[in-house]
Enzyme design. Structure first.
Site, PDB file in Angstrom:
ATOM      1  N   HIS A  56       0.814  -1.162  -0.070  1.00  0.00           N
ATOM      2  CA  HIS A  56       0.036  -0.158   0.003  1.00  0.00           C
ATOM      3  C   HIS A  56       0.946   1.154  -0.039  1.00  0.00           C
ATOM      4  O   HIS A  56       0.729   2.127  -1.019  1.00  0.00           O
ATOM      5  CB  HIS A  56      -0.890  -0.036   1.050  1.00  0.00           C
ATOM      6  CG  HIS A  56      -1.683   1.251   1.488  1.00  0.00           C
ATOM      7  ND1 HIS A  56      -2.653   1.763   0.319  1.00  0.00           N
ATOM      8  CD2 HIS A  56      -1.609   2.054   2.379  1.00  0.00           C
ATOM      9  CE1 HIS A  56      -2.957   3.157   0.882  1.00  0.00           C
ATOM     10  NE2 HIS A  56      -2.418   3.218   2.089  1.00  0.00           N
ATOM     11  N   HIS A  80       3.602   6.788   5.518  1.00  0.00           N
ATOM     12  CA  HIS A  80       2.672   7.838   6.150  1.00  0.00           C
ATOM     13  C   HIS A  80       1.657   6.733   7.084  1.00  0.00           C
ATOM     14  O   HIS A  80       0.901   7.569   7.746  1.00  0.00           O
ATOM     15  CB  HIS A  80       1.619   7.957   4.854  1.00  0.00           C
ATOM     16  CG  HIS A  80       0.872   7.041   4.038  1.00  0.00           C
ATOM     17  ND1 HIS A  80       1.394   6.085   3.116  1.00  0.00           N
ATOM     18  CD2 HIS A  80      -0.372   6.469   4.495  1.00  0.00           C
ATOM     19  CE1 HIS A  80       0.314   5.269   2.772  1.00  0.00           C
ATOM     20  NE2 HIS A  80      -0.592   5.354   3.668  1.00  0.00           N
ATOM     21  N   GLU A  84       0.700   5.792  12.997  1.00  0.00           N
ATOM     22  CA  GLU A  84      -0.575   5.449  13.110  1.00  0.00           C
ATOM     23  C   GLU A  84      -0.672   3.784  13.423  1.00  0.00           C
ATOM     24  O   GLU A  84      -1.348   3.499  14.191  1.00  0.00           O
ATOM     25  CB  GLU A  84      -1.444   5.547  11.892  1.00  0.00           C
ATOM     26  CG  GLU A  84      -3.052   5.350  12.125  1.00  0.00           C
ATOM     27  CD  GLU A  84      -3.845   5.505  10.784  1.00  0.00           C
ATOM     28  OE1 GLU A  84      -4.841   4.949  10.874  1.00  0.00           O
ATOM     29  OE2 GLU A  84      -3.341   6.259  10.179  1.00  0.00           O
ATOM     30  N   ASP A  85       0.085   3.111  12.665  1.00  0.00           N
ATOM     31  CA  ASP A  85      -0.162   1.421  12.745  1.00  0.00           C
ATOM     32  C   ASP A  85       0.992   0.777  13.444  1.00  0.00           C
ATOM     33  O   ASP A  85       1.088  -0.245  13.655  1.00  0.00           O
ATOM     34  CB  ASP A  85      -0.379   0.952  11.408  1.00  0.00           C
ATOM     35  CG  ASP A  85      -1.731   1.403  10.544  1.00  0.00           C
ATOM     36  OD1 ASP A  85      -2.675   1.810  11.292  1.00  0.00           O
ATOM     37  OD2 ASP A  85      -1.534   1.451   9.549  1.00  0.00           O
ATOM     38  N   ASP A 147      -3.023   8.328  -1.306  1.00  0.00           N
ATOM     39  CA  ASP A 147      -3.374   7.151  -0.262  1.00  0.00           C
ATOM     40  C   ASP A 147      -5.005   6.790  -0.526  1.00  0.00           C
ATOM     41  O   ASP A 147      -5.379   5.524  -0.577  1.00  0.00           O
ATOM     42  CB  ASP A 147      -3.404   7.816   1.208  1.00  0.00           C
ATOM     43  CG  ASP A 147      -3.862   6.698   2.268  1.00  0.00           C
ATOM     44  OD1 ASP A 147      -3.783   5.646   2.324  1.00  0.00           O
ATOM     45  OD2 ASP A 147      -4.740   7.232   3.247  1.00  0.00           O
ATOM     46  N   ASP A 267     -24.460  14.134 -24.890  1.00  0.00           N
ATOM     47  CA  ASP A 267     -22.918  14.807 -24.714  1.00  0.00           C
ATOM     48  C   ASP A 267     -21.963  13.914 -23.961  1.00  0.00           C
ATOM     49  O   ASP A 267     -21.314  14.234 -22.925  1.00  0.00           O
ATOM     50  CB  ASP A 267     -23.035  16.124 -23.787  1.00  0.00           C
ATOM     51  CG  ASP A 267     -23.486  16.245 -22.740  1.00  0.00           C
ATOM     52  OD1 ASP A 267     -24.167  15.096 -22.040  1.00  0.00           O
ATOM     53  OD2 ASP A 267     -23.281  17.353 -21.945  1.00  0.00           O
TER      54      ASP A 267
END
Length: 713
Positions: A56, A80, A84-85, A147, A267
């Site tokens: 990812h 990134h 957080e993880d 992301d 269109d």
């Protein structure tokens, strides 16, 4: 040293490294170190699809490289999710990769360690943090969009309800941000991916229909394309011409909004003409208008007046073969790059031209304007920003000729706040195209707007019913909230003081410890907060007085025997009821309404009879305190004979009595013998109203006159 990536990741990693050829060797080495750090941090993590998690961040970094961004941005994209993880800290990142990379990664990290009352509140707070980081460094949002793009591309293993929720969030927030930054290619992809996740069956059916239409219309499209190319070549204009196809989501929206079937959407296809310079754009436009007739009103010049996101092109719609509408966009190569990639198109340009620099300045101003909308309520801020992300702009001029882009439907008040907060707060009137116009007037393309300010003017709550921009809405609400709290605090202090005096206690005699105990018991920060809650009707002065004195022998349910003196001009904390419209001289009584403060009624108001007997503790005796110069609205009904000129006679009598007519309406008798004239007039007090009514009674055609009672509270 760069560790060998997992075998399933290695091909993508090698392609990624090859794409870094525009960067110096030292930067490539830093990026390899960032990849190694991220790979180690995520080593034991897998995505829901079963793939190694590192796939990812690698894909996100790959998208960032396509925009040819710098090494710090690519390192931040690779890492990134590490804050957080994983157990990595911001300090650790700053030590290894520098403060700038650490700030970028921190701006991208969610606030999952904080507790929120709901998913919506968490979403709003996360978005607020991202915008603050965006304002400091635009790279944050570019990485965030990459992301989100990859997450949408790889959601097949996720629960259907979660997929739909994330897709809706993308349509509401992230796709409009991409458009606002000029990232049109990404904008369309985010929309189509989200549409496919929310409505998979509809997307599949539309895709098949589009493929079939592509085959059926191939001959027609080829004929139009060849015609455009030949015309431009014969005109001696060098140009690239290619067809473009509407995205699935834009076709779906058009079908839904205009209630059309797929076959009625004509269109679906359009054409782009890319030329060398701006003068050639206009020459090409003239050539095409001589090839096919243009549709009146369908020409837009976004070169002379670019969109707020920097987009520039000439747009025209032509009537092609068999009456087919043909949409054509004409632009230079530079404009085409900006149209596709927006601010990212100029990210590494060391010598930006004037239009590129102007685009980045506009983008920065827009981000700053979003931050200025911030309120203590994250959800309110979130809604304000969503309003600003769907502009559908009109362009208006200041008296000095400056162009401002405003959302379609924006009013004079929105314009005033776009100029400056103080101009908005003090706007009292306006001239649109040199003519006086109401503040609620909607602006149109090309309007010249001049705001007239007054030191005495201030925001009116009614403005909230018609302003369109999040900035104006936020500024008005903040002003009204501040004013209401200040006025409510003053009212609350008066109510509590008079309650204590009615109990035979002088406030100054109460020890400081009792005041402190009252504040702490209620969870407030200061007595100012307690006063505000009393003034807003959230706490009853009788209850607060009982707790302050620590006396259980007092009944909080009985009405107070105090009398409060008012002017009727105190502001939002004390309001005159619309049902009975009390004026000085009327016997009055006050009702403490939660959230609204003190509402003043006349003693004989029919709408309050039940409430006075059911909740006596919420009623306070009130009396008028004289104040010169203030006029009050009052409604009177005048029954007159149906005679010529009678309305003019009544109006003249009202004016002679020194009153002003605010509003007039008329009810006609079915037999046309009598009319009832309904006036809203302005008077200073009860005696002034009596003088107005006496003047009207002297008119021979007047049968009956009465003050209107009751109605909406």
């Amino acid at each position: 040293m760069d560790p060998a990536p997992p075998s399933c990741v290695e091909p993508a990693y090698r392609v990624f490294l090859d794409s870094l050829d525009y960067l110096p060797t030292a930067d490539v080495t830093r990026i390899q170190a960032a990849y190694a750090f991220a790979a180690k941090a995520h080593a034991h993590q897998k995505r829901m699809s079963g793939e190694p998690y590192i796939t990812h961040p690698l894909a996100v970094a790959g998208a960032v490289v396509e925009w040819r961004m710098d090494a710090d941005a690519i390192c931040a994209a690779l890492m990134h999710d590490v804050l957080e993880d994983t157990g990595t800290t911001k300090h650790e990142l700053a030590e290894k990769f520098g403060k700038e990379v650490a700030e970028l990664v921190d701006g991208l990290s969610k606030l999952d360690k904080m507790e929120f009352a709901s998913y919506q509140e968490a979403q709003a707070e996360n978005f607020r943090k991202m915008l603050m980081a965006m304002a400091r460094d635009l790279r944050v949002v570019l990485i965030k969009l990459a992301d989100r793009q990859h997450n949408l591309q790889t959601m097949s293993a996720m629960r259907a309800d979660k997929r739909a929720r994330i897709a809706r969030e993308t349509l509401e927030i992230y796709a409009p941000i991409a458009l606002r930054l000029g990232l049109n290619k990404l904008y369309r992809e985010l929309q189509d991916l989200s549409f496919s996740l929310i409505h998979p069956h509809r997307a599949q059916v539309l895709s098949k229909a589009l493929n079939a239409a592509r085959g059926n219309r191939k001959e027609l499209l080829t004929r139009i394309l060849d015609g455009i190319r030949d015309k431009l070549m014969h005109a001696g204009l060098r140009a690239e011409v290619f067809g473009r196809e509407k995205s699935l989501y834009s076709i779906f929206r058009k079908m839904k909004d205009k209630h059309l079937s797929f076959s009625q959407v004509l269109d679906i296809y359009g054409f782009r003409v890319v030329v060398d310079n701006v003068p050639t754009c206009y020459l090409a436009l003239g050539a095409l208008h001589s090839l096919f007739k243009p549709v009146p009103g369908k020409f837009k010049d976004y070169i002379a007046i670019p969109k707020a996101n920097g987009y520039q092109s000439l747009h025209t719609t032509l009537i092609g073969p068999y009456g087919t509408p043909v949409e054509v966009q004409i632009r230079t190569r530079e404009m085409h790059n900006v149209a596709q990639e927006g601010v990212a198109a100029h990210w590494l340009y060391k010598d930006m031209d004037e239009s590129s620099a102007d685009l980045q300045i506009k983008t920065h101003k827009w981000l700053q304007s979003l931050l200025e909308m911030q309120t203590s309520d994250s959800s309110e801020f979130f809604e304000n920003v969503k309003i600003d992300l769907f502009p559908d702009e009109v362009y208006v001029f200041t008296p000095k000729g400056k162009i401002l882009a405003m959302p379609r439907g924006a009013t004079v008040v929105d314009f005033a706040y776009a100029v400056h907060t103080d101009v908005g707060h003090h706007c009292s009137a306006a001239r649109v195209n040199h003519e006086l116009a109401p503040l609620r007037s909607e602006l149109r393309n090309g309007d010249l707007v001049e705001i007239i300010t007054s030191p005495q003017a201030s925001p009116n709550p009614v403005w909230l019913t018609y302003v369109k921009t999040g900035r104006a809405r936020s500024k008005i609400r903040h002003f009204l909230r501040t004013m209401q709290n200040e006025e409510s605090a003053r009212l609350g202090e008066r109510l509590l003081r008079q309650e204590l005096l009615s109990l035979g206690v002088v406030p100054i005699s109460i020890p400081a410890e009792a005041w402190d105990s009252l504040v702490k018991a209620g969870g407030q920060k200061s007595m100012e907060d307690v006063y505000t809650e009393i003034g807003l009707g959230k706490r009853l002065p009788s209850v607060v007085a009982r707790r302050l004195l620590a006396r259980e022998d007092l009944s909080a349910d009985s009405p107070s025997n105090m009398t409060l003196a008012i002017h009727g001009t105190e502001g939002m904390a004390i309001q005159l009821a619309r049902c009975c419209q009390p004026i000085p001289g009327d016997p009055i009584i006050g009702s403490i309404r939660k959230g609204s403060g003190l509402i003043i009624h006349t003693h004989d108001c029919p709408t309050i009879r039940k409430s006075r007997s059911a909740e006596p503790q919420k009623w306070i005796d009130v009396e008028w305190e004289p104040e010169e110069g203030k006029l009050f609205d009052i409604r009177i009904n005048v029954e007159v004979k149906n005679a010529r000129g009678v309305l003019a006679q009544v109006a003249s009598a009202i004016a002679e009595a020194g009153s002003n007519i605010e509003h007039v309406a008329m009810d006609t008798d079915p037999e046309r013998l009598y009319n009832t004239l309904r006036f809203t007039v302005q008077v200073a007090h009860r005696n002034h109203l009596a003088a107005v009514m006496r003047g009207i009674r002297h008119i021979p055609e007047v049968i009956r006159i009465a003050r209107e009672r009751g109605g909406e509270a």
